[in-house]
Design an enzyme around this catalytic site. Structure first.
Site, PDB file in Angstrom:
ATOM      1  CG  HIS A 143      29.980  90.570  59.813  1.00 43.39           C
ATOM      2  ND1 HIS A 143      29.871  90.028  61.081  1.00 43.39           N
ATOM      3  CD2 HIS A 143      29.057  89.929  59.062  1.00 43.39           C
ATOM      4  CE1 HIS A 143      28.925  89.109  61.084  1.00 43.39           C
ATOM      5  NE2 HIS A 143      28.413  89.025  59.867  1.00 43.39           N
ATOM      6  CG  ASP A 147      24.405  83.692  60.689  1.00 38.02           C
ATOM      7  OD1 ASP A 147      25.030  84.748  60.814  1.00 38.02           O
ATOM      8  OD2 ASP A 147      23.435  83.551  59.914  1.00 38.02           O
ATOM      9  CD  GLU A 186      23.552  87.292  64.020  1.00 32.44           C
ATOM     10  OE1 GLU A 186      23.720  88.443  63.611  1.00 32.44           O
ATOM     11  OE2 GLU A 186      23.325  86.332  63.262  1.00 32.44           O
TER      12      GLU A 186
END
Ligand code: NOJ
Length: 561
Positions: free
Chosen positions: A341, A226, A270
């Site tokens: 998401h 992340d 990410e």
């Protein structure tokens, strides 16, 4: 259990027949080593909305285990599981309070072990989502760190007397929060309950190494990291909150050396705001950092001054963006995605979720999956699920959306205008429960879903599509099979055709003796693309039955010669 692993060098760029309208030939770097994940397809499970086994209205691991047939029928190779760790759930699990356990909301560590075993038994792998740019403020590390100015973990986070910059949190409001008890400020790039870890501190890096190794030893097959580009920050830079600080590459080298090297795994970082040059540096195998990154350029093209501001996008701009990344990644590797998401649903965003829902969802899938890179499918995308577009604020759950609403209204923006923007941009658009069947709550839960089910669940659902050869689901299945069976899909050189065409997205892929043509109509009109030389091409895949000389609205084809 480990799956077969292939390694052989790729050929360099070859010449070949070029069609009018081509703009560039993207050459394979001969140094690229083939990896199993180049021809793999990844499926993202956002567990809260996937499948609920115990009727509490929230998806869980046993719900996921019960749906593995859906994933193996689809043919995906890897499951990326969004966070299931213990968490106060301020940011739906992206605020972790224990990296080495499972939140009771989702099940137990034993359930996760069982999930790993069940996936491996079916030839699939598991990638865990790891959030190590920040922790929850309930994580024992932060609890200790905030306990006093002299805490041994004080330096694990960013503490200061006065904020050194005026950064704004990505979830609204200032990024520096005063801690009344110790009279100092700490940094939070996201919510105030998500304090940023200070990666300059060697003990932080050692702790991250330990927890990643622990999961690999437990059997997981890789990580989605992340906002990993944010782990190094330059506090002196106005835009430094987005990361890409001076130590980023060193930190990633260290992770590679200490954790990834010598293991058969997959890593995807990410990296919001990455340029193609930065992405190349992060993914070139010889640099030993990451396998792939998620770039954000193609999902920013329809945004204006902020993520809440939707602006018109033309097809040539979108095509050019993809072409730039195909070309620019060099010997690194691209990830390919429309949905996740954090993004609205692609069929609503770039397609037509009304009359042409099925055709536009399948055509958008075709163009994405036929680019060079590893495709990622987000739960429900394979069903052509559309945006939720809630009309009442009370249906929204996401703190980013709710914070934005409060802030924008307080600034004087009319509430109905802010709500209209949320309907196009909110992360909740993609967070409604997976639509399994036409029963109550779409078969997602026997209880009350934590967020309302999408309004089209009665017709758009997995049960209705499972045996329908013309469904979006069947099309995704065929696309995945094509990637597995035709090496040109993973490895072919990429050439964009007709770059200025406002309706047609066409390109070729060329690998060894095989050339593929992808031609897609991204409009509601009939079009006849000028693509000479392909009249006798073999039709490998089409999204509409009985193809003729004209491309019907949202029709797409893949030809081989
Ligand atoms: C990126 C994640 O994808 C998003 O869902 C989350 O809110 C932020 N990182 C903060 O962890």
């Amino acid at each position: 259990m480990r799956l077969p692993y292939r390694q052989r060098p790729l050929p360099g760029c070859r010449g070949g027949p070029h069609l009018d309208g081509r703009t560039s030939c993207v050459c394979q770097d001969p140094r690229v080593i083939q990896q199993w994940w180049h021809s793999a397809v990844v499926y993202q499970v956002w567990p809260r909305s996937f499948a609920d086994s115990n009727g509490d209205g929230v998806g869980d691991l046993r719900g996921l285990i019960g749906k593995l047939d859906h994933l193996s029928d689809l043919g995906v190779d890897v499951v990326w599981l969004s966070p299931v760790y213990p968490s106060p759930q301020v940011d739906n699990g992206y605020d972790i309070s224990d990296y080495q356990d499972v939140d009771p909301l989702f099940g137990t560590l034993a359930d996760l072990d069982e999930l790993i075993a069940c996936l491996h038994a079916r030839g699939m792998r598991l990638v865990l989502d790891v959030v190590v740019n920040h922790t929850s403020d309930q994580h024992p590390w932060f609890v200790e760190s905030r306990s006093s100015r002299t805490s041994p973990k004080r330096h694990w986070y960013f503490w200061c007397d006065q904020p050194p910059n005026d950064w704004t949190s990505l979830f609204a409001g200032p990024a520096w929060q005063l801690d009344e008890a110790t009279g100092e400020y700490y940094l939070h790039t996201f919510a105030r309950e998500q304090p940023d870890l200070r990666w300059e501190e060697p003990q932080v890096r050692a702790a991250v190494v330990d927890l990643l190794r622990w999961w690999l030893d437990r059997g997981v097959d890789g990580f989605r990291l992340d906002v990993i580009s944010m782990i190094s920050k330059d506090l002196d830079k106005p835009e430094g909150i987005l990361g890409f600080g001076p130590d980023l590459h060193d930190h990633l080298h260290e992770l590679h050396r200490e954790v990834f090297a010598g293991r058969d795994l997959i890593t995807v970082g990410e990296t919001p705001g990455t340029s193609v040059e930065q992405a190349r540096l992060l993914t070139e195998p010889e640099r030993r950092e990451l396998d792939m990154v998620f770039e954000f350029e193609h999902v920013s093209l329809d945004r204006g001054v902020s993520k809440w501001d939707v602006v018109p996008l033309t097809l040539p701009t979108l095509k050019r963006c993809f072409e730039t990344w195909q070309d620019g990644i060099g010997s690194g590797w691209n990830s390919l995605y429309w949905d996740n998401h954090d993004q609205p649903r692609v069929v609503s965003r770039f397609g037509d979720d009304g009359e042409h829902r099925v055709a536009s969802a399948s055509t958008l899938a075709t163009v994405l999956h036929l680019h060079r890179g590893t495709p990622f499918i987000y739960q429900g995308e394979e069903l052509g699920m559309a945006d939720a577009r809630f009309t009442s604020l009370s249906d929204y759950r996401d703190l980013e959306s709710l914070n934005h609403y409060a802030e924008a209204v307080a600034r004087g923006q009319p509430p109905e205008q802010v709500l209209a923007a949320l309907q196009r941009t909110s992360r909740d658009n993609a967070r409604t429960p997976v639509q399994w069947d036409s029963s109550q709550h779409a078969g997602f839960t026997a209880g009350t879903p934590w967020i309302p089910v999408g309004s089209a669940a009665g017709t758009v659902n997995a049960a209705a599509q499972r045996n329908d050869p013309h469904s979006v689901l069947a099309h995704y299945r065929r696309l995945i099979r094509l990637r597995h069976e035709v090496p040109a899909v993973a490895y072919g050189d990429f050439t964009l055709l007709l770059p200025e065409d406002e309706r047609v997205w066409a390109f070729t892929r060329h690998y060894e003796q095989v050339e593929l043509l992808v031609v897609a109509n991204l409009s509601a009109q009939h079009v006849v693309p000028a693509l000479d030389g392909w009249q006798d091409g073999e039709l490998l895949l089409g999204n509409l039955p009985e193809p003729g000389p004209v491309l019907r609205p949202w029709e797409s084809r893949v030809l081989r010669r």
